[in-house]
Scaffold this active site. Structure first.
Site, mmCIF file in Angstrom:
data_model
loop_
_atom_site.group_PDB
_atom_site.id
_atom_site.type_symbol
_atom_site.label_atom_id
_atom_site.label_comp_id
_atom_site.label_asym_id
_atom_site.label_seq_id
_atom_site.Cartn_x
_atom_site.Cartn_y
_atom_site.Cartn_z
ATOM 1 N N ARG A 290 0.847 -1.182 0.000
ATOM 2 C CA ARG A 290 0.000 0.000 0.000
ATOM 3 C C ARG A 290 0.888 1.239 0.000
ATOM 4 O O ARG A 290 1.910 1.281 0.717
ATOM 5 C CB ARG A 290 -0.897 0.037 1.252
ATOM 6 C CG ARG A 290 -2.100 -0.873 1.174
ATOM 7 C CD ARG A 290 -3.093 -0.398 0.113
ATOM 8 N NE ARG A 290 -4.242 -1.268 -0.033
ATOM 9 C CZ ARG A 290 -4.339 -2.286 -0.879
ATOM 10 N NH1 ARG A 290 -3.319 -2.597 -1.684
ATOM 11 N NH2 ARG A 290 -5.446 -2.992 -0.967
ATOM 12 N N GLU A 319 -4.532 7.388 -4.872
ATOM 13 C CA GLU A 319 -4.667 6.700 -6.161
ATOM 14 C C GLU A 319 -5.877 7.213 -6.920
ATOM 15 O O GLU A 319 -6.964 7.268 -6.338
ATOM 16 C CB GLU A 319 -4.771 5.190 -5.932
ATOM 17 C CG GLU A 319 -3.480 4.615 -5.361
ATOM 18 C CD GLU A 319 -3.455 3.091 -5.273
ATOM 19 O OE1 GLU A 319 -4.463 2.450 -5.606
ATOM 20 O OE2 GLU A 319 -2.416 2.554 -4.865
ATOM 21 N N HIS A 338 -1.361 0.190 -9.772
ATOM 22 C CA HIS A 338 -1.990 -0.788 -8.869
ATOM 23 C C HIS A 338 -2.459 -2.029 -9.644
ATOM 24 O O HIS A 338 -3.641 -2.377 -9.665
ATOM 25 C CB HIS A 338 -3.171 -0.141 -8.120
ATOM 26 C CG HIS A 338 -3.501 -0.856 -6.835
ATOM 27 N ND1 HIS A 338 -3.986 -0.224 -5.720
ATOM 28 C CD2 HIS A 338 -3.422 -2.171 -6.483
ATOM 29 C CE1 HIS A 338 -4.200 -1.097 -4.753
ATOM 30 N NE2 HIS A 338 -3.857 -2.287 -5.202
HETATM 31 N N1 LIG Z 1 -0.674 -4.384 -5.270
HETATM 32 C C1 LIG Z 1 -1.688 -5.216 -5.222
HETATM 33 O O1 LIG Z 1 -2.494 -5.285 -6.135
HETATM 34 C C2 LIG Z 1 -1.844 -6.109 -4.057
HETATM 35 C C3 LIG Z 1 -2.350 -7.415 -4.211
HETATM 36 C C4 LIG Z 1 -2.501 -8.215 -3.087
HETATM 37 C C5 LIG Z 1 -2.146 -7.728 -1.842
HETATM 38 N N2 LIG Z 1 -1.701 -6.452 -1.728
HETATM 39 C C6 LIG Z 1 -1.328 -5.905 -0.437
HETATM 40 O O2 LIG Z 1 -0.210 -6.626 0.039
HETATM 41 C C7 LIG Z 1 -0.192 -6.616 1.447
HETATM 42 C C8 LIG Z 1 0.028 -8.004 1.976
HETATM 43 O O3 LIG Z 1 -1.009 -8.854 1.572
HETATM 44 P P1 LIG Z 1 -1.054 -10.345 2.116
HETATM 45 O O4 LIG Z 1 -2.167 -11.012 1.418
HETATM 46 O O5 LIG Z 1 0.292 -10.926 2.062
HETATM 47 O O6 LIG Z 1 -1.464 -10.076 3.628
HETATM 48 P P2 LIG Z 1 -1.092 -10.986 4.866
HETATM 49 O O7 LIG Z 1 -2.012 -10.552 5.932
HETATM 50 O O8 LIG Z 1 -1.059 -12.399 4.483
HETATM 51 O O9 LIG Z 1 0.378 -10.540 5.256
HETATM 52 C C9 LIG Z 1 0.689 -9.328 5.849
HETATM 53 C C10 LIG Z 1 1.812 -9.564 6.809
HETATM 54 O O10 LIG Z 1 2.249 -8.305 7.302
HETATM 55 C C11 LIG Z 1 2.652 -8.521 8.624
HETATM 56 N N3 LIG Z 1 2.762 -7.284 9.356
HETATM 57 C C12 LIG Z 1 1.789 -6.586 9.983
HETATM 58 N N4 LIG Z 1 2.328 -5.501 10.574
HETATM 59 C C13 LIG Z 1 3.640 -5.514 10.301
HETATM 60 C C14 LIG Z 1 4.722 -4.669 10.649
HETATM 61 N N5 LIG Z 1 4.547 -3.573 11.380
HETATM 62 N N6 LIG Z 1 5.951 -4.990 10.196
HETATM 63 C C15 LIG Z 1 6.150 -6.093 9.448
HETATM 64 N N7 LIG Z 1 5.156 -6.947 9.113
HETATM 65 C C16 LIG Z 1 3.924 -6.649 9.520
HETATM 66 C C17 LIG Z 1 1.601 -9.462 9.162
HETATM 67 O O11 LIG Z 1 2.074 -10.138 10.308
HETATM 68 C C18 LIG Z 1 1.397 -10.406 8.008
HETATM 69 O O12 LIG Z 1 2.220 -11.539 8.133
HETATM 70 C C19 LIG Z 1 -1.514 -5.964 1.853
HETATM 71 O O13 LIG Z 1 -1.305 -4.589 2.085
HETATM 72 C C20 LIG Z 1 -2.360 -6.112 0.626
HETATM 73 O O14 LIG Z 1 -3.359 -5.153 0.577
HETATM 74 C C21 LIG Z 1 -1.535 -5.647 -2.809
HETATM 75 O O1 LIG Z 2 -5.437 -5.570 -1.639
HETATM 76 C C1 LIG Z 2 -5.560 -6.107 -2.717
HETATM 77 O O2 LIG Z 2 -6.187 -7.159 -2.889
HETATM 78 C C2 LIG Z 2 -4.873 -5.511 -3.888
HETATM 79 O O3 LIG Z 2 -4.351 -4.279 -3.602
HETATM 80 C C3 LIG Z 2 -5.700 -5.510 -5.114
HETATM 81 O O4 LIG Z 2 -6.518 -4.405 -5.182
HETATM 82 P P1 LIG Z 2 -7.513 -4.288 -6.418
HETATM 83 O O5 LIG Z 2 -8.592 -5.264 -6.182
HETATM 84 O O6 LIG Z 2 -8.019 -2.888 -6.396
HETATM 85 O O7 LIG Z 2 -6.721 -4.602 -7.629
#
Ligand SMILES: NC(=O)c1ccc[n+]([C@@H]2O[C@H](COP(=O)([O-])OP(=O)(O)OC[C@H]3O[C@@H](n4cnc5c(N)ncnc54)[C@H](O)[C@@H]3O)[C@@H](O)[C@H]2O)c1
Ligand SMILES: O=C(O)[C@H](O)COP(=O)(O)O
Length: 602
Positions: A290, A319, A338
């Site tokens: 994020r 965004e 994104h």
């Molecule tokens: N760019 C995209 O399109 C996209 C897609 C999927 C996920 N994401 C983002 O990626 C991130 C991770 O997703 P995920 O599915 O792996 O989530 P997840 O919950 O499986 O993993 C997140 C991890 O972060 C850790 N965490 C929390 N606070 C922390 C801190 N202060 N320092 C270090 N680690 C910490 C948690 O313990 C957890 O293990 C989320 O922000 C999600 O929104 C983005």
């Molecule tokens: O948190 C998520 O799942 C990702 O950031 C994906 O976001 P989106 O659904 O807007 O692509």
């Protein structure tokens, strides 16, 4: 001796709501084994085992899909609901539409703030986030409004990890810029010399689903992977050959830093001026988590000073970022809009995952991906089902006994059970007792999402105790007692020696029974309505009361008498199928031997 459990307000457990199954306009969402009463979510949020109001026997729930969703998910939704796909709504348009919708599905591009829940007028039961991050949904407001929030936490994990690796490699080898240069007719081989990945240290911040998939892939590229995650299990990391380190160690030793934590108050701007100052000069940063986890102004400075050699960013604080964003336009930055979750495969999977979660929520099934409600496993739910009914009835009965005093402020629930507190999940029962306590005296509908919140807001402190029993009976609970402290009762006999209104119930043959009132043992099936009398223990009382009810054509389903000692005082519990007229109730109250008398609806 009673073992004290945590007070309700210290447990992060939302809750649920119950209704009577007689209404044809509601669909029963409770497992079929659940007896008579069913659990409904209020504003019809449902949760674990509840039914949903559909607004009429033939009407379908209405689902607003506010961002593009895969076809397979839409098809599933259309099987149950009227689906309105309206993309790019302004906040005003969203607020205007939401009052008509039972469910809302969004991705990261729609802000679902308090204003949305307020505008829904209580109709919105479930918000489905078609993805992982729920930072665009006001969870506190959702909970306050009894609205369940579900997400699709796994379907885009690999896509996000692959995008992280794509950004990492593209950045290291200047793919984006050299491609743009060639398209501009140039051939700049010396300008776009990259850096190698093999042997480099990659620090993963946030070792969750995406972080560990990135780690797995980076190891395949020959990188040395370390990770910082205060909540990750060290053995899981070790099994993957990843060392867990402190935040400072991670950022100070890394050649590449990849961010994979959620945006929360504690991760907001976690990469800030102070953090950049601790990094190795020439570090490269990747962010597919994020935008808000980086202080973007500090990153621009770090890029300008050369502390950060390059950054690859998929996510931004705002965004889309402004057209003149210094960060996006920076020559050391590659940026994507994104796109982490945006693969054909991931979007189809996400659409199916969220559609199933929303449909399940609308039907009142267990929400496996509930974000603001406790997840009660189906087997626990099935086992507790009869006790769930008992719990609500005890709460409903106890509150009807209150006449005054300080009202309902302090409630203690005591479970007599051979289970340890670890093996006895009482969140559901507590929610049902709360429902029983609050719904008869207010217009608030309680469900698993909002029970604890509502109790707290009304100043009701609910504590739980367990009376440990020996053995391992088949039933998880022998009895449940509800005690209301410092309250006067309209049936003073219900006040125990400790000055609390006390009712106790048990489940017998799957049916909830009232087994104690105050200090009196009774045995009354908790169905229909109940007349409680305290009278002088003398012959003929049952006949006298029975005749009065018979004259009024009120069917008596059972009578149970408990007494302290023969010929002294007795408590009579009379179950009735129909509500007696006021005149009949007065006649009973006027019987000279009747000392106390109350009519209760269960
Ligand atoms: N760019 C995209 O399109 C996209 C897609 C999927 C996920 N994401 C983002 O990626 C991130 C991770 O997703 P995920 O599915 O792996 O989530 P997840 O919950 O499986 O993993 C997140 C991890 O972060 C850790 N965490 C929390 N606070 C922390 C801190 N202060 N320092 C270090 N680690 C910490 C948690 O313990 C957890 O293990 C989320 O922000 C999600 O929104 C983005
Ligand atoms: O948190 C998520 O799942 C990702 O950031 C994906 O976001 P989106 O659904 O807007 O692509």
């Amino acid at each position: 001796m009673a073992a004290t459990l945590a007070p309700a307000d210290r447990l992060a457990a939302p809750s649920l709501r119950i209704h009577h199954p007689s209404s044809l306009s509601r669909r029963l969402l409770v497992p079929s084994r659940l007896p008579a009463t069913s659990l409904f979510p209020h504003r019809r949020p449902r949760v674990v085992a509840m039914a949903v109001e559909t607004g009429g026997a033939n009407s379908k729930p209405r689902v607003l899909v506010a961002e593009k969703l895969g076809e397979a998910g839409l098809a599933l939704l259309k099987g149950l609901a009227d689906v309105d796909c309206s993309y790019n709504l302004s906040p005003e348009e969203l607020r205007a539409k939401i009052a008509l919708c039972d469910a809302l599905i969004v991705r990261s591009g729609t802000k679902v703030g308090r204003d949305v829940f307020e505008s829904s007028g209580g109709k919105l039961r479930v918000v489905g986030r078609a993805g992982v991050g729920i930072d665009n949904v006001d969870l506190a407001a959702a909970t306050e409004h009894g609205c369940l929030v579900v997400n699709a936490p796994t379907a885009n994990t690999v896509a996000a990890a692959e995008h992280g690796i794509a950004l990492l490699t593209a950045m290291a080898r200047n793919i984006a810029r050299s491609d743009a240069s060639m398209k501009a007719g140039k051939w700049e081989r010396n300008k776009y010399v990259g850096v190698s990945l093999v042997g480099k240290i990659l620090a993963i911040l946030g070792f969750g689903k995406v972080g560990s998939e990135v780690a797995r892939r980076a190891k395949g590229l020959g990188m040395h992977v370390i990770a910082h995650d205060p909540y990750a299990a060290a053995d899981r990391a070790h099994a993957m050959g990843v060392e867990l380190v402190t935040f400072d160690e991670a950022i100070a030793s890394a050649d590449f830093i990849s961010l994979h934590m959620p945006l929360t108050p504690s991760t907001s701007k976690i990469l800030n001026y102070e953090a950049f100052a601790k990094m190795k000069k020439g570090v490269r940063v990747i962010n597919v988590a994020r935008g808000g986890v980086i202080d973007e102004e500090a990153l621009v400075k770090a890029l300008d000073s050369g502390v950060v050699a390059q950054a690859a960013l998929d996510v931004f604080t705002k965004e889309p970022p402004s057209a003149d964003s210094k960060l996006v336009l920076h020559e050391k930055v590659i940026a994507t809009p994104h796109l982490g979750a945006s693969t054909v495969e991931a979007q189809e999977e996400v659409a199916i995952e969220i559609a199933e979660a929303v449909i399940g929520a609308l039907k009142g099934e267990l929400a496996a991906t509930a974000v603001n409600a406790p997840m009660v496993p189906p087997e626990v739910l099935t086992e507790l089902a009869p006790f769930v009914v008992l719990a609500e009835k005890l709460g409903r009965l106890a509150v009807q006994l209150v006449a005054g005093g300080s009202g309902v402020k302090s409630v203690k629930v005591t479970y007599a059970s051979a289970r340890t507190s670890v093996d006895l999940d009482t969140r559901l029962l507590r929610a049902m007792i709360t429902k029983g306590l609050i719904e008869p005296i207010s217009d608030v509908h309680i469900n698993l999402v909002n029970a604890d919140y509502t109790a707290k807001k009304r100043g009701i402190r609910i504590t739980e105790e367990r009376i440990p029993l020996d053995g391992s009976p088949e039933d998880p609970i022998e009895s449940i007692q509800v005690h209301i402290a410092n309250a006067e009762s309209k049936f003073p006999t219900a006040v125990s020696g400790l000055g609390e209104i006390t009712v106790e119930g048990r489940v017998k043959d799957g049916i909830p029974h009232l087994t104690k009132i105050g200090s009196f043992q009774v045995d009354a099936s908790m169905e229909g309505s109940l007349i409680l009398c305290r009278q002088v223990d003398q012959p003929g009382m049952i006949g006298t009361v029975g005749s009065i009810l018979g004259e009024q054509n009120v069917n008596v389903s059972y009578m149970s008498v408990g007494r302290i000692a023969p010929r002294k005082h007795a408590v009579m519990a009379i179950g009735v199928d129909d509500e007696p007229t006021k005149a009949a109730l007065k006649k009973i109250g006027d019987i000279p031997a009747v000392e106390e008398f109350v009519f209760l609806k269960l």
